[in-house]
Write a protein that holds these residues in place. Structure first.
Motif, PDB file in Angstrom:
ATOM      1  N   ASP A  20       0.857  -1.238   0.068  1.00  0.00           N
ATOM      2  CA  ASP A  20       0.130  -0.059  -0.078  1.00  0.00           C
ATOM      3  C   ASP A  20       0.839   1.374  -0.166  1.00  0.00           C
ATOM      4  O   ASP A  20       0.426   2.408   0.123  1.00  0.00           O
ATOM      5  CB  ASP A  20      -1.001  -0.207   1.258  1.00  0.00           C
ATOM      6  N   GLY A  21       2.169   1.131  -0.149  1.00  0.00           N
ATOM      7  CA  GLY A  21       3.008   2.423  -0.405  1.00  0.00           C
ATOM      8  C   GLY A  21       3.521   2.678   1.067  1.00  0.00           C
ATOM      9  O   GLY A  21       4.236   3.906   1.234  1.00  0.00           O
ATOM     10  N   GLY A  22       3.050   2.012   2.172  1.00  0.00           N
ATOM     11  CA  GLY A  22       3.402   2.748   3.717  1.00  0.00           C
ATOM     12  C   GLY A  22       4.786   2.403   3.859  1.00  0.00           C
ATOM     13  O   GLY A  22       5.324   1.383   3.253  1.00  0.00           O
ATOM     14  N   PRO A  23       5.347   2.853   5.078  1.00  0.00           N
ATOM     15  CA  PRO A  23       6.714   2.358   5.309  1.00  0.00           C
ATOM     16  C   PRO A  23       6.517   1.165   6.062  1.00  0.00           C
ATOM     17  O   PRO A  23       5.752   0.578   6.564  1.00  0.00           O
ATOM     18  CB  PRO A  23       7.026   3.333   6.430  1.00  0.00           C
ATOM     19  N   ASP A  24       7.964   0.301   5.701  1.00  0.00           N
ATOM     20  CA  ASP A  24       8.335  -0.898   6.226  1.00  0.00           C
ATOM     21  C   ASP A  24       8.353  -0.546   8.017  1.00  0.00           C
ATOM     22  O   ASP A  24       8.824   0.324   8.300  1.00  0.00           O
ATOM     23  CB  ASP A  24       9.551  -1.507   5.842  1.00  0.00           C
ATOM     24  N   PRO A  25       7.919  -1.741   8.741  1.00  0.00           N
ATOM     25  CA  PRO A  25       8.062  -1.315  10.056  1.00  0.00           C
ATOM     26  C   PRO A  25       9.415  -1.527  10.616  1.00  0.00           C
ATOM     27  O   PRO A  25      10.295  -2.033   9.740  1.00  0.00           O
ATOM     28  CB  PRO A  25       6.929  -2.629  10.823  1.00  0.00           C
ATOM     29  N   ALA A  26       9.799  -1.200  11.959  1.00  0.00           N
ATOM     30  CA  ALA A  26      11.122  -1.458  12.341  1.00  0.00           C
ATOM     31  C   ALA A  26      11.434  -3.025  12.531  1.00  0.00           C
ATOM     32  O   ALA A  26      10.499  -3.634  12.724  1.00  0.00           O
ATOM     33  CB  ALA A  26      11.281  -0.860  13.754  1.00  0.00           C
ATOM     34  N   PRO A  27      12.446  -3.306  12.136  1.00  0.00           N
ATOM     35  CA  PRO A  27      12.849  -4.601  12.360  1.00  0.00           C
ATOM     36  C   PRO A  27      12.647  -5.159  13.673  1.00  0.00           C
ATOM     37  O   PRO A  27      12.721  -4.489  14.586  1.00  0.00           O
ATOM     38  CB  PRO A  27      14.325  -5.060  11.997  1.00  0.00           C
ATOM     39  N   ALA A  28      12.456  -6.559  13.684  1.00  0.00           N
ATOM     40  CA  ALA A  28      11.994  -7.067  14.883  1.00  0.00           C
ATOM     41  C   ALA A  28      13.406  -6.682  16.021  1.00  0.00           C
ATOM     42  O   ALA A  28      14.534  -6.533  15.812  1.00  0.00           O
ATOM     43  CB  ALA A  28      11.911  -8.651  15.005  1.00  0.00           C
ATOM     44  N   GLU A  29      12.880  -6.521  17.198  1.00  0.00           N
ATOM     45  CA  GLU A  29      14.010  -6.183  18.352  1.00  0.00           C
ATOM     46  C   GLU A  29      14.608  -4.917  18.216  1.00  0.00           C
ATOM     47  O   GLU A  29      15.439  -4.601  19.194  1.00  0.00           O
ATOM     48  CB  GLU A  29      14.881  -7.457  18.269  1.00  0.00           C
ATOM     49  N   VAL A  30      14.349  -4.010  17.139  1.00  0.00           N
ATOM     50  CA  VAL A  30      14.871  -2.634  17.211  1.00  0.00           C
ATOM     51  C   VAL A  30      14.306  -1.855  18.446  1.00  0.00           C
ATOM     52  O   VAL A  30      15.177  -1.275  19.202  1.00  0.00           O
ATOM     53  CB  VAL A  30      14.940  -2.185  15.908  1.00  0.00           C
ATOM     54  N   CYS A  31      13.263  -1.639  18.495  1.00  0.00           N
ATOM     55  CA  CYS A  31      12.564  -0.885  19.467  1.00  0.00           C
ATOM     56  C   CYS A  31      11.868  -1.879  20.214  1.00  0.00           C
ATOM     57  O   CYS A  31      10.531  -2.126  20.319  1.00  0.00           O
ATOM     58  CB  CYS A  31      11.551  -0.083  18.804  1.00  0.00           C
ATOM     59  N   SER A  32      12.420  -2.673  21.168  1.00  0.00           N
ATOM     60  CA  SER A  32      11.961  -3.545  22.192  1.00  0.00           C
ATOM     61  C   SER A  32      11.397  -3.125  23.349  1.00  0.00           C
ATOM     62  O   SER A  32      10.946  -3.627  24.394  1.00  0.00           O
ATOM     63  CB  SER A  32      13.129  -4.702  22.352  1.00  0.00           C
ATOM     64  N   GLY A  33      11.503  -1.671  23.645  1.00  0.00           N
ATOM     65  CA  GLY A  33      11.022  -0.964  24.660  1.00  0.00           C
ATOM     66  C   GLY A  33      12.092  -1.008  25.778  1.00  0.00           C
ATOM     67  O   GLY A  33      13.083  -1.547  25.862  1.00  0.00           O
ATOM     68  N   GLY A  34      11.956  -0.290  26.775  1.00  0.00           N
ATOM     69  CA  GLY A  34      12.787   0.001  28.001  1.00  0.00           C
ATOM     70  C   GLY A  34      13.510   1.269  27.968  1.00  0.00           C
ATOM     71  O   GLY A  34      13.525   2.121  27.303  1.00  0.00           O
ATOM     72  N   TRP A  35      14.442   1.438  29.171  1.00  0.00           N
ATOM     73  CA  TRP A  35      15.093   2.760  29.348  1.00  0.00           C
ATOM     74  C   TRP A  35      16.239   2.779  28.381  1.00  0.00           C
ATOM     75  O   TRP A  35      16.985   1.856  28.482  1.00  0.00           O
ATOM     76  CB  TRP A  35      15.394   2.864  30.908  1.00  0.00           C
TER      77      TRP A  35
END
Length: 168
Positions: A20-35
């Motif tokens: 649909d022309g939207g952006p690819d999501p971040a690869p797994a584990e890149v933004c896993s959350g946390g401080w």
């Protein structure tokens, strides 16, 4: 009687939105959350220590520094990063000469012509860097939450006089 076809699609986490022309999501584990913490936006600066010498108007300014001094890296703000963390980041990103503290004790003479009608000013110190630190909670969608920030000054082993002129 006419039949109607209904198509449904299911998007799973990690699937690309390229259709649909939207952006690819971040690869797994890149933004896993946390401080997280970060030091960024380095700017070369002189971190002075001791008196500011002033001479003029006009003429020649000659200064011999004979006193021993030391100046240290610093972090402003609360609940952020430590001086050790800021120095380690600076060593990795901008200068291997970054240090927690720098001192000097040898004589150093400085001579500078002062423009007519102006006053020469000088101060001894470290040629280091100023920067900004931040501490934040990274959400799984890569957004930042609970962000705090402050200033950082990181000294460098290179020391010497900084000179500037004023009208009075």
């Amino acid at each position: 009687m006419a039949s109607i076809a209904i198509a449904a699609s299911v998007v799973t986490p990690g699937a690309a939105f390229a259709a649909d022309g939207g952006p690819d999501p971040a690869p797994a584990e890149v933004c896993s959350g946390g401080w997280r913490k970060n030091v960024y936006c380095y700017k070369a600066t002189h971190i002075g220590k001791g008196p500011v010498y002033k001479d003029g108007p006009g003429g020649t300014m000659v200064i011999t520094r004979t006193t021993a001094e030391k100046v240290g890296s610093s972090v402003t703000g609360t609940a952020g990063v430590t001086v050790d963390y800021a120095v380690a980041q600076a060593k990795a990103e901008i200068s291997k000469e970054s240090a927690r503290e720098v001192s000097w004790s040898t004589d150093h003479q400085y001579r500078r012509n002062v423009a007519s009608g102006r006053y020469g000013n000088t101060q001894y110190g470290s040629w280091g860097h100023s920067a900004t630190w931040e501490k934040y909670y990274e959400l799984p969608n890569c957004r930042k939450s609970q962000r705090t920030s402050g200033g950082v000054k990181v000294v460098n082993k290179a020391v010497g006089f900084r000179y500037w002129e004023t009208r009075s």
